[in-house]
Enzyme design. Structure first.
Site, PDB file in Angstrom:
ATOM      1  N   THR A  44       0.874  -1.179   0.000  1.00  0.00           N
ATOM      2  CA  THR A  44       0.000   0.000   0.000  1.00  0.00           C
ATOM      3  C   THR A  44       0.912   1.231   0.000  1.00  0.00           C
ATOM      4  OG1 THR A  44       0.014   0.263   2.403  1.00  0.00           O
ATOM      5  CG2 THR A  44      -1.654  -1.242   1.475  1.00  0.00           C
ATOM      6  N   THR A  64      -2.039  -3.240  19.376  1.00  0.00           N
ATOM      7  CA  THR A  64      -1.647  -1.899  19.824  1.00  0.00           C
ATOM      8  C   THR A  64      -2.284  -1.541  21.169  1.00  0.00           C
ATOM      9  OG1 THR A  64      -2.003   0.450  19.315  1.00  0.00           O
ATOM     10  CG2 THR A  64      -3.543  -1.067  18.331  1.00  0.00           C
ATOM     11  N   ASP A  65      -1.633  -0.637  21.904  1.00  0.00           N
ATOM     12  CA  ASP A  65      -2.217  -0.167  23.171  1.00  0.00           C
ATOM     13  C   ASP A  65      -3.481   0.665  22.927  1.00  0.00           C
ATOM     14  OD1 ASP A  65      -1.073   2.158  22.142  1.00  0.00           O
ATOM     15  OD2 ASP A  65       0.102   2.631  23.932  1.00  0.00           O
ATOM     16  N   GLU A  66      -3.696   1.099  21.662  1.00  0.00           N
ATOM     17  CA  GLU A  66      -4.873   1.954  21.399  1.00  0.00           C
ATOM     18  C   GLU A  66      -6.181   1.209  21.617  1.00  0.00           C
ATOM     19  OE1 GLU A  66      -4.861   4.691  18.221  1.00  0.00           O
ATOM     20  OE2 GLU A  66      -2.726   5.086  18.394  1.00  0.00           O
ATOM     21  N   TYR A  80      -9.549   3.278  13.624  1.00  0.00           N
ATOM     22  CA  TYR A  80      -8.352   2.418  13.598  1.00  0.00           C
ATOM     23  C   TYR A  80      -8.329   1.522  14.837  1.00  0.00           C
ATOM     24  CZ  TYR A  80      -3.556   1.123  14.788  1.00  0.00           C
ATOM     25  OH  TYR A  80      -2.432   0.412  15.197  1.00  0.00           O
ATOM     26  N   LYS A 137      -8.577  -2.624  15.222  1.00  0.00           N
ATOM     27  CA  LYS A 137      -7.565  -3.474  15.864  1.00  0.00           C
ATOM     28  C   LYS A 137      -8.197  -4.257  17.028  1.00  0.00           C
ATOM     29  CE  LYS A 137      -3.627  -3.644  15.052  1.00  0.00           C
ATOM     30  NZ  LYS A 137      -2.805  -4.410  14.076  1.00  0.00           N
ATOM     31  N   PRO A 155       2.555  21.063  12.731  1.00  0.00           N
ATOM     32  CA  PRO A 155       1.185  21.069  13.266  1.00  0.00           C
ATOM     33  C   PRO A 155       1.068  20.276  14.563  1.00  0.00           C
ATOM     34  CG  PRO A 155       1.357  19.588  11.363  1.00  0.00           C
ATOM     35  CD  PRO A 155       2.718  20.156  11.580  1.00  0.00           C
ATOM     36  N   TYR A 169      -1.585  19.132  17.399  1.00  0.00           N
ATOM     37  CA  TYR A 169      -3.033  19.054  17.607  1.00  0.00           C
ATOM     38  C   TYR A 169      -3.426  19.540  19.006  1.00  0.00           C
ATOM     39  CZ  TYR A 169      -3.063  15.798  13.575  1.00  0.00           C
ATOM     40  OH  TYR A 169      -2.909  15.204  12.344  1.00  0.00           O
ATOM     41  N   ARG A 229      -7.332  16.589  16.689  1.00  0.00           N
ATOM     42  CA  ARG A 229      -7.816  15.337  16.068  1.00  0.00           C
ATOM     43  C   ARG A 229      -9.165  14.998  16.695  1.00  0.00           C
ATOM     44  NH1 ARG A 229      -3.837  10.242  16.809  1.00  0.00           N
ATOM     45  NH2 ARG A 229      -2.948  10.915  14.819  1.00  0.00           N
TER      46      ARG A 229
HETATM   47  P1  NAD Z   1       2.828   0.694   8.454  1.00  0.00           P
HETATM   48  O1  NAD Z   1       1.610   1.421   8.014  1.00  0.00           O
HETATM   49  O2  NAD Z   1       4.142   1.370   8.391  1.00  0.00           O
HETATM   50  O3  NAD Z   1       2.976  -0.661   7.600  1.00  0.00           O
HETATM   51  C1  NAD Z   1       1.882  -1.502   7.327  1.00  0.00           C
HETATM   52  C2  NAD Z   1       2.324  -2.489   6.252  1.00  0.00           C
HETATM   53  O4  NAD Z   1       1.219  -3.391   6.009  1.00  0.00           O
HETATM   54  C3  NAD Z   1       2.675  -1.846   4.913  1.00  0.00           C
HETATM   55  O5  NAD Z   1       3.847  -2.411   4.391  1.00  0.00           O
HETATM   56  C4  NAD Z   1       1.474  -2.180   4.029  1.00  0.00           C
HETATM   57  O6  NAD Z   1       1.803  -2.277   2.642  1.00  0.00           O
HETATM   58  C5  NAD Z   1       1.050  -3.517   4.596  1.00  0.00           C
HETATM   59  N1  NAD Z   1      -0.375  -3.826   4.334  1.00  0.00           N
HETATM   60  C6  NAD Z   1      -1.442  -3.008   4.523  1.00  0.00           C
HETATM   61  N2  NAD Z   1      -2.575  -3.642   4.159  1.00  0.00           N
HETATM   62  C7  NAD Z   1      -2.215  -4.878   3.747  1.00  0.00           C
HETATM   63  C8  NAD Z   1      -2.938  -6.004   3.265  1.00  0.00           C
HETATM   64  N3  NAD Z   1      -4.272  -5.960   3.113  1.00  0.00           N
HETATM   65  N4  NAD Z   1      -2.265  -7.128   2.944  1.00  0.00           N
HETATM   66  C9  NAD Z   1      -0.900  -7.179   3.068  1.00  0.00           C
HETATM   67  N5  NAD Z   1      -0.166  -6.139   3.515  1.00  0.00           N
HETATM   68  C10 NAD Z   1      -0.809  -5.005   3.847  1.00  0.00           C
HETATM   69  O7  NAD Z   1       2.495   0.188   9.916  1.00  0.00           O
HETATM   70  P2  NAD Z   1       3.466  -0.002  11.180  1.00  0.00           P
HETATM   71  O8  NAD Z   1       3.554   1.258  11.915  1.00  0.00           O
HETATM   72  O9  NAD Z   1       4.690  -0.697  10.717  1.00  0.00           O
HETATM   73  O10 NAD Z   1       2.579  -1.014  12.053  1.00  0.00           O
HETATM   74  C11 NAD Z   1       2.704  -2.420  11.895  1.00  0.00           C
HETATM   75  C12 NAD Z   1       1.751  -3.107  12.863  1.00  0.00           C
HETATM   76  O11 NAD Z   1       2.072  -2.749  14.191  1.00  0.00           O
HETATM   77  C13 NAD Z   1       0.283  -2.726  12.661  1.00  0.00           C
HETATM   78  O12 NAD Z   1      -0.495  -3.888  12.853  1.00  0.00           O
HETATM   79  C14 NAD Z   1       0.014  -1.711  13.763  1.00  0.00           C
HETATM   80  O13 NAD Z   1      -1.341  -1.753  14.151  1.00  0.00           O
HETATM   81  C15 NAD Z   1       0.922  -2.231  14.862  1.00  0.00           C
HETATM   82  N6  NAD Z   1       1.411  -1.228  15.813  1.00  0.00           N
HETATM   83  C16 NAD Z   1       2.018  -0.083  15.361  1.00  0.00           C
HETATM   84  C17 NAD Z   1       2.551   0.834  16.285  1.00  0.00           C
HETATM   85  C18 NAD Z   1       3.241   2.102  15.845  1.00  0.00           C
HETATM   86  O14 NAD Z   1       3.583   2.928  16.688  1.00  0.00           O
HETATM   87  N7  NAD Z   1       3.502   2.318  14.564  1.00  0.00           N
HETATM   88  C19 NAD Z   1       2.439   0.569  17.672  1.00  0.00           C
HETATM   89  C20 NAD Z   1       1.790  -0.615  18.077  1.00  0.00           C
HETATM   90  C21 NAD Z   1       1.307  -1.496  17.139  1.00  0.00           C
HETATM   91  O1  DAU Z   2      -0.030   3.716  20.451  1.00  0.00           O
HETATM   92  C1  DAU Z   2       0.254   2.910  19.352  1.00  0.00           C
HETATM   93  C2  DAU Z   2      -0.188   3.602  18.084  1.00  0.00           C
HETATM   94  O2  DAU Z   2       0.726   4.672  17.872  1.00  0.00           O
HETATM   95  C3  DAU Z   2      -0.211   2.672  16.874  1.00  0.00           C
HETATM   96  O3  DAU Z   2      -1.189   1.671  17.085  1.00  0.00           O
HETATM   97  C4  DAU Z   2      -0.531   3.456  15.593  1.00  0.00           C
HETATM   98  O4  DAU Z   2      -0.431   2.596  14.473  1.00  0.00           O
HETATM   99  C5  DAU Z   2       0.487   4.573  15.462  1.00  0.00           C
HETATM  100  O5  DAU Z   2       0.175   5.361  14.326  1.00  0.00           O
HETATM  101  C6  DAU Z   2       0.505   5.449  16.712  1.00  0.00           C
HETATM  102  O6  DAU Z   2      -0.735   6.177  16.838  1.00  0.00           O
HETATM  103  P1  DAU Z   2      -0.810   7.726  17.286  1.00  0.00           P
HETATM  104  O7  DAU Z   2      -2.065   8.285  16.763  1.00  0.00           O
HETATM  105  O8  DAU Z   2      -0.525   7.866  18.733  1.00  0.00           O
HETATM  106  O9  DAU Z   2       0.477   8.286  16.473  1.00  0.00           O
HETATM  107  P2  DAU Z   2       0.694   9.640  15.648  1.00  0.00           P
HETATM  108  O10 DAU Z   2       2.149   9.681  15.292  1.00  0.00           O
HETATM  109  O11 DAU Z   2      -0.288   9.796  14.553  1.00  0.00           O
HETATM  110  O12 DAU Z   2       0.401  10.762  16.732  1.00  0.00           O
HETATM  111  C7  DAU Z   2       1.142  10.843  17.934  1.00  0.00           C
HETATM  112  C8  DAU Z   2       0.565  12.007  18.741  1.00  0.00           C
HETATM  113  O13 DAU Z   2       0.883  13.230  18.078  1.00  0.00           O
HETATM  114  C9  DAU Z   2      -0.943  11.975  18.879  1.00  0.00           C
HETATM  115  O14 DAU Z   2      -1.314  12.472  20.161  1.00  0.00           O
HETATM  116  C10 DAU Z   2      -1.432  12.954  17.802  1.00  0.00           C
HETATM  117  C11 DAU Z   2      -0.303  13.969  17.744  1.00  0.00           C
HETATM  118  N1  DAU Z   2      -0.071  14.581  16.415  1.00  0.00           N
HETATM  119  C12 DAU Z   2       0.097  13.748  15.349  1.00  0.00           C
HETATM  120  C13 DAU Z   2       0.317  14.253  14.095  1.00  0.00           C
HETATM  121  C14 DAU Z   2       0.486  13.328  12.904  1.00  0.00           C
HETATM  122  C15 DAU Z   2       0.023  15.954  16.275  1.00  0.00           C
HETATM  123  O15 DAU Z   2      -0.098  16.705  17.262  1.00  0.00           O
HETATM  124  N2  DAU Z   2       0.245  16.460  15.040  1.00  0.00           N
HETATM  125  C16 DAU Z   2       0.382  15.674  13.931  1.00  0.00           C
HETATM  126  O16 DAU Z   2       0.561  16.224  12.812  1.00  0.00           O
END
Ligand code: NAD
Ligand code: DAU
Length: 342
Positions: free
Chosen positions: A37, A121-123, A145, A149, A200, A202, A276
């Site tokens: 994606t 995720t903790d969310e 989201y 999850k 930005p 929020y 947000r």
């Molecule tokens: P990301 O968005 O960077 O990567 C997601 C990957 O999944 C991409 O490579 C995308 O191409 C692939 N994908 C999406 N839809 C798909 C499908 N239908 N089939 C096959 N592949 C598909 O996400 P991330 O930040 O690396 O998160 C990975 C996992 O960890 C997720 O399940 C997310 O919920 C979880 N997670 C993320 C965080 C965080 O802070 N980023 C924290 C806790 C848990």
């Molecule tokens: O807690 C785990 C989660 O953390 C994962 O499950 C999600 O996949 C991952 O995207 C992340 O979610 P958040 O929404 O917490 O992450 P994000 O980086 O989008 O935002 C972090 C914080 O910053 C949140 O309180 C929103 C704020 N924010 C975010 C963006 C993108 C801003 O203030 N400005 C911004 O432009």
């Protein structure tokens, strides 16, 4: 050789996991299964391509036929739509991939009788301003989201109870580190700080997130896959809670230092914007269970991790310049255009 199907391996955490796991275990063969994606990027795995223990299949976790034709011994499911802001704009792909896609993988794992590690995720716990989340905290997801999850976690649970699936769930806090897609807070602040663009923030900037270095998360997932007990949930975090405005300020000071600028010239880019919708006020994870039962501990100090991350983005400009294309800028405009006008 243990053949592991890693879904979503071209994303941020998945690609860090594959790099870590191939290096840490000479008896792992990894099949990266990813739809590619907007968030999937095979450039993240350039260094793995020469390994005979690494292969890639382009596919959707919703494609049962394709999955049934692949041989593997276990699944680690990272694949997901992962960005909260995008789930507010359009929840559909979140429901399709995070719920229906996980259901499809569960069916394949059930047929095979193989281990299934679901990366969550903790969310799913909602928001906390006091006590950190434990594995027993109720599920109270607040964004589409998080709801998708939580739904997938419930499906995994039901397959464990109903079909005796050998599954485990991990729930991690906010990750940061190399290869994170620029839509997320930390890379967004780094790149906008490098490019003198408004930052930005929020709402009032006082929402708290609990930050963990991505490789620490990968080590935890690996520990659960190897030693975790079937049917268990493991929270992962590094007890590093911080209000957003403090993170933004720390990053901008460091970026100013790297650029040889005075701090004020970057701190003035901070722009408070419309909040947000449904914004969770705080996350905090209690990682006591995984620490005590599996002996895992976070290793990266937050300030060192942030420094390393900023240096990685500075050294990999080609990587992020290719992402800052028209498609990403269209999203950026929808997300921030009106907000930044004030
Ligand atoms: P990301 O968005 O960077 O990567 C997601 C990957 O999944 C991409 O490579 C995308 O191409 C692939 N994908 C999406 N839809 C798909 C499908 N239908 N089939 C096959 N592949 C598909 O996400 P991330 O930040 O690396 O998160 C990975 C996992 O960890 C997720 O399940 C997310 O919920 C979880 N997670 C993320 C965080 C965080 O802070 N980023 C924290 C806790 C848990
Ligand atoms: O807690 C785990 C989660 O953390 C994962 O499950 C999600 O996949 C991952 O995207 C992340 O979610 P958040 O929404 O917490 O992450 P994000 O980086 O989008 O935002 C972090 C914080 O910053 C949140 O309180 C929103 C704020 N924010 C975010 C963006 C993108 C801003 O203030 N400005 C911004 O432009």
């Amino acid at each position: 050789m243990m053949k592991i199907l890693v879904t979503g391996g071209a994303g941020f955490i998945g690609s860090n996991f594959i790099q870590y796991a191939l290096e840490a275990h000479s008896d792992y063969a990894i099949i990266n299964f990813d739809k590619l994606t907007y968030a999937g990027n095979l450039e993240n795995l350039k260094e793995c391509e020469s390994s005979e223990r690494y292969s890639f299949i382009k596919g959707d976790i919703g494609d049962r036929k394709l999955l049934e034709g692949i041989e593997f011994d276990g699944i680690i499911n990272f694949a997901a739509e992962s960005h909260v802001d995008r789930s507010i704009l359009d929840a559909q792909p979140f429901l399709e991939t995070n719920i229906m896609g996980t259901y499809n993988l569960l069916e394949v794992a059930r047929q095979r009788g193989c281990t299934f590690l679901h990366v969550s995720t903790d969310e799913v716990y909602g928001s906390t301003e006091k006590e950190p989340f434990s594995e027993d905290s109720p599920l109270m997801p607040n964004s589409p989201y998080a709801a998708s999850k939580a739904s997938s976690d419930m499906l995994v649970r039901s397959y464990m109870e109903t079909h005796n699936l050998k599954a485990m769930i991990t729930r991690c806090s906010n990750n940061y580190g190399p290869y994170q897609f620029p839509e997320k807070l930390i890379p967004l602040v780094v790149l906008n700080g490098l490019n003198d663009k408004p930052i930005p923030v929020y709402g009032d900037g006082m929402n708290v997130r609990d930050w963990i270095y991505v490789v620490d998360h990968c080590r935890a997932v690996d520990a659960v896959f190897q030693k975790g007990s079937v049917g268990e949930i493991y929270n992962i975090g590094s007890r590093n809670e911080c209000p957003n405005i403090d993170i933004v300020t720390i990053i901008l000071r460091k970026v100013a230092d790297k650029r040889g600028l005075d701090e004020e010239s970057l701190l003035k880019l901070i722009t408070y914007v419309e909040d947000r919708k449904g914004h969770d006020r705080g996350y905090a994870i209690d990682p006591g269970k995984i620490e005590e039962s599996l002996g895992w501990k976070p290793e990266m100090d937050f300030y060192q991790g942030i420094e390393k991350t900023i240096e990685w983005y500075i050294a990999h400009e080609e990587w992020w310049q290719r992402i800052l294309t028209r498609e990403y800028m269209r999203y950026y405009d929808v997300q921030y255009g009106e907000r930044l006008k004030g």
